[in-house]
Design a protein around this motif. Structure first.
Motif, mmCIF file in Angstrom:
data_model
loop_
_atom_site.group_PDB
_atom_site.id
_atom_site.type_symbol
_atom_site.label_atom_id
_atom_site.label_comp_id
_atom_site.label_asym_id
_atom_site.label_seq_id
_atom_site.Cartn_x
_atom_site.Cartn_y
_atom_site.Cartn_z
ATOM 1 N N LEU A 163 1.196 -4.123 -8.353
ATOM 2 C CA LEU A 163 1.069 -2.865 -8.464
ATOM 3 C C LEU A 163 -0.247 -2.220 -7.601
ATOM 4 C CD1 LEU A 163 2.631 -0.751 -10.175
ATOM 5 C CD2 LEU A 163 1.005 -0.928 -11.860
ATOM 6 N N LEU A 164 -1.221 -2.973 -7.918
ATOM 7 C CA LEU A 164 -2.521 -2.767 -7.126
ATOM 8 C C LEU A 164 -2.193 -2.491 -5.811
ATOM 9 C CD1 LEU A 164 -5.210 -4.925 -8.913
ATOM 10 C CD2 LEU A 164 -5.142 -2.614 -8.488
ATOM 11 N N LEU A 165 -1.641 -3.644 -5.053
ATOM 12 C CA LEU A 165 -1.300 -3.602 -3.508
ATOM 13 C C LEU A 165 -0.532 -2.426 -3.365
ATOM 14 C CD1 LEU A 165 -0.786 -7.249 -2.693
ATOM 15 C CD2 LEU A 165 -2.581 -5.865 -2.078
ATOM 16 N N SER A 166 0.761 -1.972 -4.085
ATOM 17 C CA SER A 166 1.176 -0.622 -3.730
ATOM 18 C C SER A 166 0.286 0.551 -3.823
ATOM 19 C CB SER A 166 2.640 -0.394 -4.728
ATOM 20 O OG SER A 166 2.364 -1.000 -5.833
ATOM 21 N N PHE A 167 -0.440 0.546 -4.739
ATOM 22 C CA PHE A 167 -1.543 1.505 -4.749
ATOM 23 C C PHE A 167 -2.231 1.572 -3.492
ATOM 24 C CE2 PHE A 167 -1.666 1.292 -9.585
ATOM 25 C CZ PHE A 167 -0.730 2.497 -9.597
ATOM 26 N N VAL A 168 -2.650 0.252 -2.901
ATOM 27 C CA VAL A 168 -3.200 0.547 -1.751
ATOM 28 C C VAL A 168 -2.550 1.094 -0.576
ATOM 29 C CG1 VAL A 168 -4.510 -1.219 -0.030
ATOM 30 C CG2 VAL A 168 -4.592 -1.600 -2.468
ATOM 31 N N VAL A 169 -1.258 0.580 -0.789
ATOM 32 C CA VAL A 169 -0.279 1.150 0.591
ATOM 33 C C VAL A 169 -0.483 2.721 0.384
ATOM 34 C CG1 VAL A 169 2.126 1.360 1.269
ATOM 35 C CG2 VAL A 169 1.249 -0.899 0.408
ATOM 36 N N PHE A 170 -0.343 3.151 -0.690
ATOM 37 C CA PHE A 170 -0.246 4.712 -0.991
ATOM 38 C C PHE A 170 -1.625 5.262 -0.543
ATOM 39 C CE2 PHE A 170 3.745 4.032 -2.476
ATOM 40 C CZ PHE A 170 4.298 5.436 -2.232
ATOM 41 N N ILE A 171 -2.894 4.587 -0.797
ATOM 42 C CA ILE A 171 -4.232 5.182 -0.505
ATOM 43 C C ILE A 171 -4.212 5.243 1.014
ATOM 44 C CG2 ILE A 171 -6.476 4.697 -0.547
ATOM 45 C CD1 ILE A 171 -6.150 3.661 -3.190
ATOM 46 N N HIS A 172 -3.667 4.060 1.761
ATOM 47 C CA HIS A 172 -3.685 3.882 3.232
ATOM 48 C C HIS A 172 -2.882 5.064 3.786
ATOM 49 C CE1 HIS A 172 -2.955 2.354 7.160
ATOM 50 N NE2 HIS A 172 -4.301 2.229 7.366
ATOM 51 N N ARG A 173 -1.866 5.440 2.981
ATOM 52 C CA ARG A 173 -1.161 6.485 3.833
ATOM 53 C C ARG A 173 -1.711 8.000 3.881
ATOM 54 N NH1 ARG A 173 5.182 6.315 1.675
ATOM 55 N NH2 ARG A 173 5.016 4.409 2.586
ATOM 56 N N HIS A 174 -2.661 8.015 2.663
ATOM 57 C CA HIS A 174 -3.223 9.431 2.394
ATOM 58 C C HIS A 174 -4.236 9.436 3.281
ATOM 59 C CE1 HIS A 174 -0.154 11.353 -0.114
ATOM 60 N NE2 HIS A 174 -0.194 9.962 -0.937
ATOM 61 N N TYR A 175 -5.311 8.536 2.933
ATOM 62 C CA TYR A 175 -6.594 8.448 3.507
ATOM 63 C C TYR A 175 -6.687 7.893 4.961
ATOM 64 C CZ TYR A 175 -8.317 9.594 -1.139
ATOM 65 O OH TYR A 175 -8.203 10.422 -2.320
ATOM 66 N N GLN A 176 -5.727 7.023 5.312
ATOM 67 C CA GLN A 176 -5.926 6.445 6.729
ATOM 68 C C GLN A 176 -6.840 5.382 6.565
ATOM 69 O OE1 GLN A 176 -3.424 6.995 8.540
ATOM 70 N NE2 GLN A 176 -2.517 8.545 7.507
ATOM 71 N N THR A 177 -7.255 4.909 5.478
ATOM 72 C CA THR A 177 -8.485 3.835 5.731
ATOM 73 C C THR A 177 -8.288 3.001 4.477
ATOM 74 O OG1 THR A 177 -10.760 3.450 5.660
ATOM 75 C CG2 THR A 177 -9.948 5.659 4.605
ATOM 76 N N LEU A 178 -8.872 1.872 4.623
ATOM 77 C CA LEU A 178 -9.178 0.956 3.433
ATOM 78 C C LEU A 178 -10.543 0.765 3.347
ATOM 79 C CD1 LEU A 178 -6.342 -1.716 4.416
ATOM 80 C CD2 LEU A 178 -6.278 0.086 2.506
ATOM 81 N N ASP A 179 -11.367 1.532 3.543
ATOM 82 C CA ASP A 179 -12.611 1.418 3.285
ATOM 83 C C ASP A 179 -13.173 2.136 1.868
ATOM 84 O OD1 ASP A 179 -15.377 1.196 3.116
ATOM 85 O OD2 ASP A 179 -15.827 1.937 5.135
ATOM 86 N N ALA A 180 -13.558 1.314 0.940
ATOM 87 C CA ALA A 180 -13.797 1.793 -0.422
ATOM 88 C C ALA A 180 -14.780 2.913 -0.255
ATOM 89 C CB ALA A 180 -14.208 0.666 -1.195
ATOM 90 N N GLU A 181 -15.743 2.963 0.456
ATOM 91 C CA GLU A 181 -16.779 3.793 0.685
ATOM 92 C C GLU A 181 -16.284 5.191 1.074
ATOM 93 O OE1 GLU A 181 -20.422 3.261 0.593
ATOM 94 O OE2 GLU A 181 -20.315 1.332 0.061
ATOM 95 N N LYS A 182 -14.952 5.246 1.755
ATOM 96 C CA LYS A 182 -14.976 6.364 2.115
ATOM 97 C C LYS A 182 -13.464 7.057 1.213
ATOM 98 C CE LYS A 182 -15.560 5.511 6.920
ATOM 99 N NZ LYS A 182 -14.965 4.494 7.972
ATOM 100 N N ILE A 183 -13.430 6.315 0.133
ATOM 101 C CA ILE A 183 -12.201 6.703 -0.676
ATOM 102 C C ILE A 183 -13.042 7.023 -1.889
ATOM 103 C CG2 ILE A 183 -9.959 6.162 -2.063
ATOM 104 C CD1 ILE A 183 -9.922 4.057 0.078
ATOM 105 N N LYS A 184 -13.334 8.273 -2.055
ATOM 106 C CA LYS A 184 -14.242 9.029 -3.126
ATOM 107 C C LYS A 184 -14.090 10.369 -3.418
ATOM 108 C CE LYS A 184 -18.475 8.603 -0.866
ATOM 109 N NZ LYS A 184 -19.987 8.126 -0.893
ATOM 110 N N GLU A 185 -12.756 10.699 -3.156
ATOM 111 C CA GLU A 185 -12.629 12.287 -3.372
ATOM 112 C C GLU A 185 -12.987 12.502 -4.957
ATOM 113 O OE1 GLU A 185 -8.917 14.407 -2.667
ATOM 114 O OE2 GLU A 185 -9.172 13.687 -0.658
ATOM 115 N N LEU A 186 -12.739 11.661 -5.927
ATOM 116 C CA LEU A 186 -12.749 11.910 -7.283
ATOM 117 C C LEU A 186 -14.271 11.385 -7.757
ATOM 118 C CD1 LEU A 186 -9.664 10.109 -8.562
ATOM 119 C CD2 LEU A 186 -10.231 12.760 -8.577
ATOM 120 N N LYS A 187 -15.119 12.322 -7.953
ATOM 121 C CA LYS A 187 -16.538 12.053 -8.251
ATOM 122 C C LYS A 187 -17.173 13.148 -8.896
ATOM 123 C CE LYS A 187 -18.654 12.925 -3.778
ATOM 124 N NZ LYS A 187 -19.561 12.702 -2.609
#
Lengths: 112, 524, 116, 91
Positions: free
Chosen positions: C91-115
């Protein structure tokens, strides 16, 4: 049955409701003595804004983010710190989790 | 003994489980049939829960033990139970009622004929799985089994959070929440392993007899792991960051189940503190850890709610602050219980805290459900862009206002009754804590007035036909919760006496009865 | 500390390594790997807890019924926990797939829309 | 500052985990094994299984295994829900 007694206080919603209705009835009774002689749809019922034209209703609606700005501004030092905690970074969340675990463990180990 | 009553605890898990497995099949036959089926499962679950609770209270609220897979709980000459068992005492039954209420409201809300969305079958299945997990956590008497149900809730909850796949934010939230949930689950599993290594058992009652006075270092570390992991899942500050993400991104009906899930974790925390360790190891410092976390939770939750612009995140921070009230009350109760001379205000504190749990589920649930309708109607979640919804959606407005007032503790609604008990008993322990709690409650009223003013008042924005009229099933679902809010508000004494006091009794003095029910070999 | 406790220490160290990955790595896949390592550490810990010195595997087929055997329950728990770990990782890896689809990155520092 | 605190918390918890591991009962000498001895003695007569672990997984603790299957099912449903096709009009 309806109320709760806690040993140092009591709360009975039905009694409270009856009292509330009594107060409302009293207020309505007093209201009957008011003056009904005002004229509708004249200057007597319009909003008075220092003589300026009254703006449209949509312009008067205070939007969500603008309410309590004074309160938030007054506490800005606090809010800066607390909002800085909500970084949105997963590593920070894990770090807070692990840090809390560490503190809890220290307290537990030190206490008998 | 009546066979249905005897098997009721396991039916409570089995019925929604069957529903969850069958929903994808039933969904193939048509969406109407599927909605009917899911509604039926929810009604059946609630009926079983109600029946079980009624007979439990009628029988004097003594713990029920249900052994899975045989009658042998303690074979002759044995000291350790060998099979998994469900064990229900006053607290479990009370939590079960909360979950049944939340489950019924959520399923009713989601079964509307408003608009068929893609993946609705899978969503129904996931919601039923989440319900299964919550019920399991609340009833099981076995620590490893508790972990298994914890993971069921984690996976189902996170799938629901990430359900809106077209939105990057939901995926981000789901990933963060899943990582944190998994981590907390692993901490719990590590603690289970430590306790198993020490005492060779997994049953809570058995372990409770083994943890003697003056717990060993390993016991303390296991307690720390359990406490932190479960407090994280309950959403205690400073480990609450996942809560607004999850509540905010989950679909409307799932949010209320997430609240029930948090409360189930809180139940696990209470079970560990009061039953597993309880009188064997309960230093005052433990109570103060709980109170410290609670005060932080109350303050940070309510102040962060004040500055949110996203309606669902605002309600979510409100929900976080309410978790703080429950922890505060139970912490005060724990402090009073473990003091050298136990004083009876602790019992009132426990009553207040537990009563607040069911009130919070109803009020927060009402707010989340109403917010779901508001957001669809307004087409945005930003409070800045909303306004004038009260013109069209009269019932939704009334329900939102009712929920907000009740949560903020306006008399004569239910939130006032439970908060009054919390304030009074907390005042006896420490006046400062009571003042903080009262001030935070006032601030909470301000928070929801702001949300109400921004979303409902003001002129109509752009009139659309979306959500007009609101589907009947959504109104019925909100009406159910509103009924609970009003009934619990007007007749608090009735409900406190019948359902809250046995639960508080189970924490206050029920440890021996809980252990005896298993260890005397009566199970089965 | 005695030398005999090494298996416990090793599994604790695995948990620590996983926590390190979660705390200090920025790549989402590496964070998922960290979660998996913690899982492995906990599973290893469960298995080592059930070891009895000199014990054989708890299987009676073609073996002397009187020999000492290791405890079976932790192994059963580990089986369950491995499957649960598989499910969470998927499940975690499929979330990662979708995060990459939306954010075009896997860098945790750049995935912080929710703050905030 | 933040980094230093993170490192401190990490090292603290790491130390606690290692301490917990070293203060466990000695490796290879579980002292309370009533439950497991019961399985070892009775699994052949009660469950008719030569493999005790199988007996535990599928009989004595079969409910956990049901839970495990449920977890797997939940993950499958979750992944299916993620990879479903979403209509354009519901975004």
């Amino acid at each position: 049955m309806t109320g709760i007694t806690t040993g140092f206080g009591a709360w009975n919603p039905i009694a409270w409701l009856l009292l509330f209705l009594g107060v409302v009835a009293g207020a309505l009774f007093l209201r009957r003595f008011g003056n009904k002689q005002y004229k509708k749809n004249t200057g007597q019922t319009k909003v008075f804004l220092s003589g300026n034209e009254e703006p449209e209703a949509s312009a008067l609606h205070v939007r969500g983010a603008h309410l309590y700005w004074g309160f938030v501004d007054g506490l800005s030092a606090y809010y800066r710190r607390v909002r800085a905690l909500h970084t949105g970074l997963l590593s920070d969340y894990v770090a807070l989790f692990v840090g809390t675990l560490g503190v809890v463990l220290i307290v537990l180990v030190l206490s008998r | 003994m009546n066979a249905l009553l005897h098997h009721a605890p396991v039916l409570l898990v089995a019925v929604p489980l069957l529903g969850a497995f069958a929903v994808p099949l039933v969904g193939k036959l048509g969406s109407g049939l599927r909605r009917f089926f899911v509604g039926l499962i929810a009604l059946l679950t609630t009926a079983i829960a109600g029946y079980l609770a009624a007979s439990f209270y009628a029988a004097g609220a003594s713990p029920i033990v249900y052994v899975l897979g045989g009658r042998l709980s303690l074979p002759s000459g044995m000291v350790a139970p060998i099979r998994i068992m469900f064990e229900l005492d006053g607290l479990s039954v009370f939590m079960m009622l909360i979950t049944a209420l939340a489950a019924l409201a959520a399923v009713l809300y989601t079964s509307s004929f408003w608009k068929e969305r893609s993946g609705a079958t899978l969503k129904d299945s996931l919601m039923l799985l989440l319900i299964v997990g919550i019920f399991g956590m609340e009833m099981t008497g076995d620590l490893f089994n508790f972990f298994v149900f914890l993971e069921i809730t984690s996976i189902a909850a996170c799938s629901l959070v990430g359900f809106r796949v077209w939105n990057g934010r939901s995926q981000e939230a789901a990933f963060k929440v899943m990582t944190l949930y998994t981590l907390s689950g692993l901490f719990v599993l590590l603690a289970v392993g430590l306790l198993y290594g020490q005492y060779g058992g997994l049953n809570i009652a058995y372990l409770a007899t083994m943890i003697g006075s003056g717990a060993a270092l390993v016991d303390k570390i296991a307690l720390g792991l359990l406490l932190t992991g479960l407090a994280m899942k309950a959403g205690a500050v400073p480990m609450h960051m996942w809560a607004p993400d999850a509540y905010g991104e989950a679909p409307g009906a799932a949010s209320i189940l997430l609240v029930a899930n948090s409360q189930a974790s809180l139940y696990g925390l209470f079970r560990v503190l009061f039953t597993l360790y309880g009188s064997a190891y309960s230093p005052q410092s433990l109570a103060w850890i709980l109170i410290g976390l609670a005060v932080l939770t109350i303050i940070v939750g309510v102040t962060m709610a004040l500055v949110q612009r996203d309606l669902k995140r605002l309600i979510a921070f409100g929900a976080v602050s309410q978790i703080g009230y429950m922890m505060l009350a139970v912490g005060v109760g724990f402090a009073a219980m473990t003091a050298l001379q136990p004083s009876d205000f602790g019992f009132v504190a426990l009553q207040g805290g537990l009563f607040h749990m069911i009130n919070d589920a109803a009020c927060i649930g009402l707010l989340f459900l109403a917010a779901g309708i508001v957001i669809r109607r307004a087409g945005t979640r930003d409070l800045q862009g909303m306004g004038g919804i009260a013109h069209d959606l009269k019932w939704t407005t009334a329900f939102f206002m009712l929920g907000a007032f009740a949560l903020a503790g306006m008399p004569p609604l239910n939130g006032f009754a439970s908060k009054l008990m919390i304030y009074e008993s907390t005042f006896r322990l420490s006046p400062v804590l009571a003042i903080v709690a009262i001030l935070a409650s006032i601030l909470l009223l301000a928070v929801f007035l702001r949300a109400f003013q921004a979303a409902f008042l003001g002129p109509r924005t752009e009139p659309t036909d979306v959500m007009r009229p609101v589907p009947i099933s959504m109104l019925v679902s909100m009406g159910l919760l509103a009924l609970v809010v009003v009934a619990f508000g007007l007749f608090p004494g009735f409900f406190v006496d019948r359902i809250v006091t046995p639960a508080a009794q189970a924490l206050w003095s029920g440890r021996d009865a809980y252990i005896q029910a298993v260890m005397s070999g009566m199970g089965g | 500390m005695t030398l005999g406790q090494v298996p416990f220490v090793v599994s604790a160290l695995l948990v620590v390594i996983g926590l390190y990955a979660l705390l200090f790595k920025r790549n989402l896949i590496k964070m998922v790997i960290g979660v998996s390592i913690i899982e492995t550490g906990v599973n290893l810990f469960l298995v080592t807890v059930g070891y009895r010195a000199g014990g054989q595997a708890p299987i009676y087929t073609y073996s002397d019924p009187t020999t000492l055997r290791v405890l079976p329950t932790p192994q059963a728990l580990t089986l369950t926990s491995i499957v649960i770990g598989l499910a969470t990782t998927a499940l975690l890896l499929s979330f990662v797939v979708f995060i990459h689809r939306h954010y075009q990155t896997l860098d945790a520092e750049k995935i912080k829309e929710l703050k905030g | 500052m933040k980094k230093a605190l993170t490192v401190a918390a990490f090292l603290l918890v790491a130390a606690f985990l290692v301490v917990a591991a070293t203060t466990m009962r000695p490796f290879g000498e579980p002292s309370h094994s009533e439950m497991d001895d019961y399985f070892l003695v009775n699994c052949q007569t009660e469950v008719v299984a030569n493999n005790v672990v199988t007996a535990v997984v599928f009989d004595y603790r079969g409910f956990d295994t049901l839970g495990e299957a449920t977890v797997l099912f939940a993950a499958v449903v979750g992944v299916l829900a993620l990879f479903r096709t979403v209509r354009e009009d519901e975004r």
